[in-house]
Design an enzyme around this catalytic site. Structure first.
Site, PDB file in Angstrom:
ATOM      1  N   ASP A 239       1.024  -1.101  -0.128  1.00 14.27           N
ATOM      2  CA  ASP A 239      -0.114   0.213  -0.057  1.00 14.27           C
ATOM      3  C   ASP A 239       0.918   1.342   0.060  1.00 14.27           C
ATOM      4  OD1 ASP A 239      -1.595   2.069   0.623  1.00 14.27           O
ATOM      5  OD2 ASP A 239      -3.047   0.921   1.611  1.00 14.27           O
TER       6      ASP A 239
ATOM      7  N   LYS B 181      -3.862  12.366  -1.313  1.00 15.27           N
ATOM      8  CA  LYS B 181      -2.681  12.880  -0.357  1.00 15.27           C
ATOM      9  C   LYS B 181      -1.667  13.562  -1.113  1.00 15.27           C
ATOM     10  CE  LYS B 181      -4.136   9.171   2.752  1.00 15.27           C
ATOM     11  NZ  LYS B 181      -4.101   7.713   3.164  1.00 15.27           N
TER      12      LYS B 181
ATOM     13  N   ARG C   6       0.851  15.755  13.892  1.00 14.07           N
ATOM     14  CA  ARG C   6       1.766  15.164  12.696  1.00 14.07           C
ATOM     15  C   ARG C   6       1.908  16.330  11.770  1.00 14.07           C
ATOM     16  NH1 ARG C   6      -1.446  10.735   8.764  1.00 14.07           N
ATOM     17  NH2 ARG C   6      -2.852  12.287   8.474  1.00 14.07           N
TER      18      ARG C   6
END
Ligand SMILES: *Cc1c(COP(=O)(O)O)cnc(C)c1O
Length: 400
Positions: free
Chosen positions: A187, A213, A359
């Protein structure tokens, strides 16, 4: 920084809001310039004027492979080995079910505890559906290598950990999987557009990934699936849809898979969404992933050094060695949720992952050293002045 053919960053290729330092391109990439106009044209000309003729005159039918070829270049895959469609969760299911079919005598799917929950859920659902005694074995990331025994049917591994950025060695794990006789499914959700990937070189059977993303395709952009060209003719797709048929417009009553990668298509593709993605991918023209990687390491190293120097209370939750880290940096902080909300209110957008991870994604396409320094300046002020300690920063939305 002067790189190969282009100079990074390419801020003028994006429509970023003023006053924002965007460190969340690992979750949702920003809007590339040109997409808005392209979508307007898609609606008024292609859909509005061409109507059903758009499938041929605008080649909507060829779009899943055409866009797949653009992505193939960024992940080291040959032309014609990648096709777009559906969501990543569905592509995981499709690849995993095809992989299990290749090893009917084996019953174990190997994954690791750093994998994204949806991948694990899809495996659990598939196992229940098959009802043939399969097992999902979840080990610690460091144990994947030794876990690759001759019991394993499929290793289903996400290269870059969504929470910590820890990065697996694709070549080494794929070689080990091959030795063990296991099928390898990667992935690439946090890899595609973030780190150099060499699918052809590593020789894995399957890879999947999303495009909203680091590839900036926009919310809901379709996923991709790669199948190694020498095995595509033997793959049995679960969810056999008409657009994966060899001759969809023959409308035959029985399914016959297409000979090439198009057999991994299911139904009608999200044309409007894929048009946004196709336009967004033009940003990558002339870009070498090695240059992106080199700059990403510089930015991540600078961020870590500055935070550790100036922001007491935060502890690095990502690997310190850049070779084992993707293009994001995470810090653990007990008031991480509120601190991130305070940061966002000051224009520095990162995100939070439970239980305590702040993050930050670094995308050299539109982030440079001055952004890193400015972001840490703001973070430092929020921490020293305890600006996060206010009720409005502690309320959780539906999406964190
Ligand atoms: C982002 C991500 C997903 C999300 O799947 P969708 O079906 O696109 O919602 C799945 N797996 C991994 C590893 C991810 O990082």
């Amino acid at each position: 920084m002067k790189d190969g053919l282009v100079t990074l960053p390419l801020k003028d290729k994006f429509d970023l809001p003023d006053g924002v330092i965007y460190l969340d391109g690992n979750s949702l990439g920003p809007l590339p310039k040109g997409v808005t106009e392209r979508l307007g044209n898609m609606a008024t000309e292609e859909w509005g004027q061409h109507l059903i003729r758009g499938w041929n005159v605008d080649d909507w039918m060829g779009q899943p492979v055409r866009v797949g070829n653009r992505i193939a270049r960024l992940i080291g895959a040959p032309t014609g080995s990648v096709v777009m469609g559906d969501t990543l969760s569905l592509k995981v299911y499709q690849a995993l079910s095809a992989a299990l079919k290749m090893r009917p005598d084996r019953k174990v799917i190997l994954s690791d505890s750093g994998n994204f929950p949806s991948d694990l859920y899809m495996a659990q659902g598939l196992i229940a559906q098959l009802d043939q005694g399969h097992e999902l074995r979840i080990v610690a990331p460091e144990e994947v290598m030794d876990g690759l025994t001759d019991e394993i049917a499929v290793a289903m591994i996400t290269q870059v950990d969504y929470r910590t950025g820890r990065q697996h060695d694709m070549a080494a794990l794929t070689a080990r999987a091959r030795k063990a006789g296991a099928v390898m499914l990667w992935d690439l959700a946090h890899s595609a557009g973030a780190v150099p990937v060499d699918l052809a070189g590593c020789g894995c059977e399957f890879a999947v990934g999303c495009t909203y993303k680091y590839l900036n395709g926009g919310p809901g952009a379709p996923a991709f699936i790669y199948v190694r060209p020498d095995i595509i003719g033997d793959i049995t797709p679960a969810m056999a849809g008409w657009l994966g048929h060899e001759a969809p417009f023959a409308f035959e009553p029985s399914y016959r898979p297409a000979k090439d990668i198009e057999r991994m298509r299911i139904g009608t593709p999200p044309v409007i969404q894929m048009t946004a993605l196709e336009e967004a991918l033009k940003v990558w023209d002339g870009i070498d992933m090695a240059d992106i990687r080199a700059k990403s390491v510089v930015l991540c190293e600078l961020f870590i050094a500055e935070v550790e120097k100036r922001c007491a209370g935060l502890s690095l939750a990502s690997p310190r060695d850049p070779d084992t880290r993707g293009s994001q940096v995470s810090f653990a902080f007990e008031n991480g949720y509120a601190a991130m909300q305070a940061l966002i209110s000051e224009g520095v957008i990162g995100d939070f992952r439970a239980p305590n991870i702040m993050r930050f994604g670094f995308t050299p396409l539109y982030i440079d050293e001055s952004d890193v320094i400015a972001a840490v300046d703001i973070l430092q002020r929020i921490l020293t002045e305890r600006l996060w300690d206010q009720p409005q920063f502690k309320q959780k939305g539906r999406v964190t």
